[in-house]
Design a protein around this motif. Sequence first.
Motif, PDB file in Angstrom:
ATOM      1  N   ARG A 169      40.185  42.267  37.800  1.00  3.26           N
ATOM      2  CA  ARG A 169      40.290  41.062  37.188  1.00  3.26           C
ATOM      3  C   ARG A 169      40.065  41.140  35.720  1.00  3.26           C
ATOM      4  O   ARG A 169      39.248  41.926  35.248  1.00  3.26           O
ATOM      5  CB  ARG A 169      39.133  40.211  37.607  1.00  3.26           C
ATOM      6  N   ASN A 211      42.801  38.366  45.777  1.00  4.32           N
ATOM      7  CA  ASN A 211      41.633  37.689  45.740  1.00  4.32           C
ATOM      8  C   ASN A 211      40.739  37.656  47.143  1.00  4.32           C
ATOM      9  O   ASN A 211      40.329  36.680  47.670  1.00  4.32           O
ATOM     10  CB  ASN A 211      41.500  36.120  45.404  1.00  4.32           C
ATOM     11  N   HIS A 244      47.043  29.941  42.287  1.00 11.88           N
ATOM     12  CA  HIS A 244      46.422  30.909  41.569  1.00 11.88           C
ATOM     13  C   HIS A 244      47.299  31.932  40.756  1.00 11.88           C
ATOM     14  O   HIS A 244      46.856  32.751  39.850  1.00 11.88           O
ATOM     15  CB  HIS A 244      45.402  31.623  42.421  1.00 11.88           C
ATOM     16  N   GLU A 264      48.058  26.789  34.887  1.00 15.41           N
ATOM     17  CA  GLU A 264      46.923  27.496  34.684  1.00 15.41           C
ATOM     18  C   GLU A 264      46.445  28.580  35.690  1.00 15.41           C
ATOM     19  O   GLU A 264      45.243  28.738  36.066  1.00 15.41           O
ATOM     20  CB  GLU A 264      45.482  26.702  34.238  1.00 15.41           C
ATOM     21  N   ASP A 322      45.253  32.260  37.398  1.00 11.98           N
ATOM     22  CA  ASP A 322      44.326  33.410  37.092  1.00 11.98           C
ATOM     23  C   ASP A 322      44.833  34.852  37.017  1.00 11.98           C
ATOM     24  O   ASP A 322      44.952  35.659  36.159  1.00 11.98           O
ATOM     25  CB  ASP A 322      43.279  33.329  37.955  1.00 11.98           C
ATOM     26  N   LYS A 343      42.593  36.269  32.002  1.00 14.02           N
ATOM     27  CA  LYS A 343      43.617  36.572  32.787  1.00 14.02           C
ATOM     28  C   LYS A 343      43.905  37.738  33.433  1.00 14.02           C
ATOM     29  O   LYS A 343      43.861  38.690  32.510  1.00 14.02           O
ATOM     30  CB  LYS A 343      44.738  35.792  32.219  1.00 14.02           C
TER      31      LYS A 343
END
Length: 308
Positions: free
Chosen positions: A32, A67, A81, A156, A158, A189
């Motif tokens: 991440r 994820n 996402h 938006e 991630d 991000k």
Amino acid sequence: MNEEKIVISVKDLVVAFGSFKAVDGVSFDVRRGEIFGFLGANGAGKTTTIRTICGILNPTSGTVKVNGQDVSSSTAVLKPHIGYMSQKFTLYPDLTVRENMNFAGSLYGMSPEAISRRARELTEFIGLPHDLPDPVSHLSGGVKQMAALASALLHEPDLIFLDEPTAGTSPATRVAFWDLIRRLARQGKTVFVTTHYMDEAEYCGRIALMERGKIVAMGTPQELKDKFFAVKPLELSFLKPVQAALRAALDKAGIASAVFGDKLRVRAHDRQAFNRAARPFEGAFEAREVPPALEDVFLEAVSGRKGV
């Protein structure tokens, strides 16, 4: 690697089209918040890998998790996402930038108010005029790419996938685009980017070198340079026109070289072997050690040898 920080996990991924394996047993994790790069020539399998991670293609075998969720069964859940900027230009050419963004936002169920707010934020962030009146087809290549990025970021996400985002753009646009990528990473991000520009890969936190559907090396740019070049390459400048003859002598001795402008870059790990091959050309060139570039690393990795 801290399991809590892994956002993409790919294990033994195979994507085959008939008997052809576009991706052949690829495994890697992405943390991440990092800029993770796929570096390789066109046709190496980079785009196929990205499209599989995004759920556009189904894996022939292996697993892909984003994820912590298997992409094959969770595409709808993961879609909000993920932001994906395709290698092929995907905006509608007859619409303006704002009209394209309105359409993209509607696909994610965003309200007109949310689209308008986010569009203003993004055009300011990216450096685009807020309301370009011309249709996208009338814009320059660099502005088109920036507009495509804005549309990919509208909801938006991630996790951002950028497939050859600077291909065919000017050097100035490439620099601006990578400045934006670094700014996105600083915002937390995760950016997964593919490129065949060796200099661009220097900006990535980690890179995977792909060749014919396989990862041939992976690590930070410096780790890969250290791995493949305990002895630095030599850069030869020629005082007499003997470059072609010297290259032939080096090739006969099994010493890899490549032309860099008017100079010759020699991956000579064994200096004695180089000296023997180059002895007949003494006085016709000057040699100096130079730090390895990622192009040197890539050539070394795909050659399947450490050099001589």
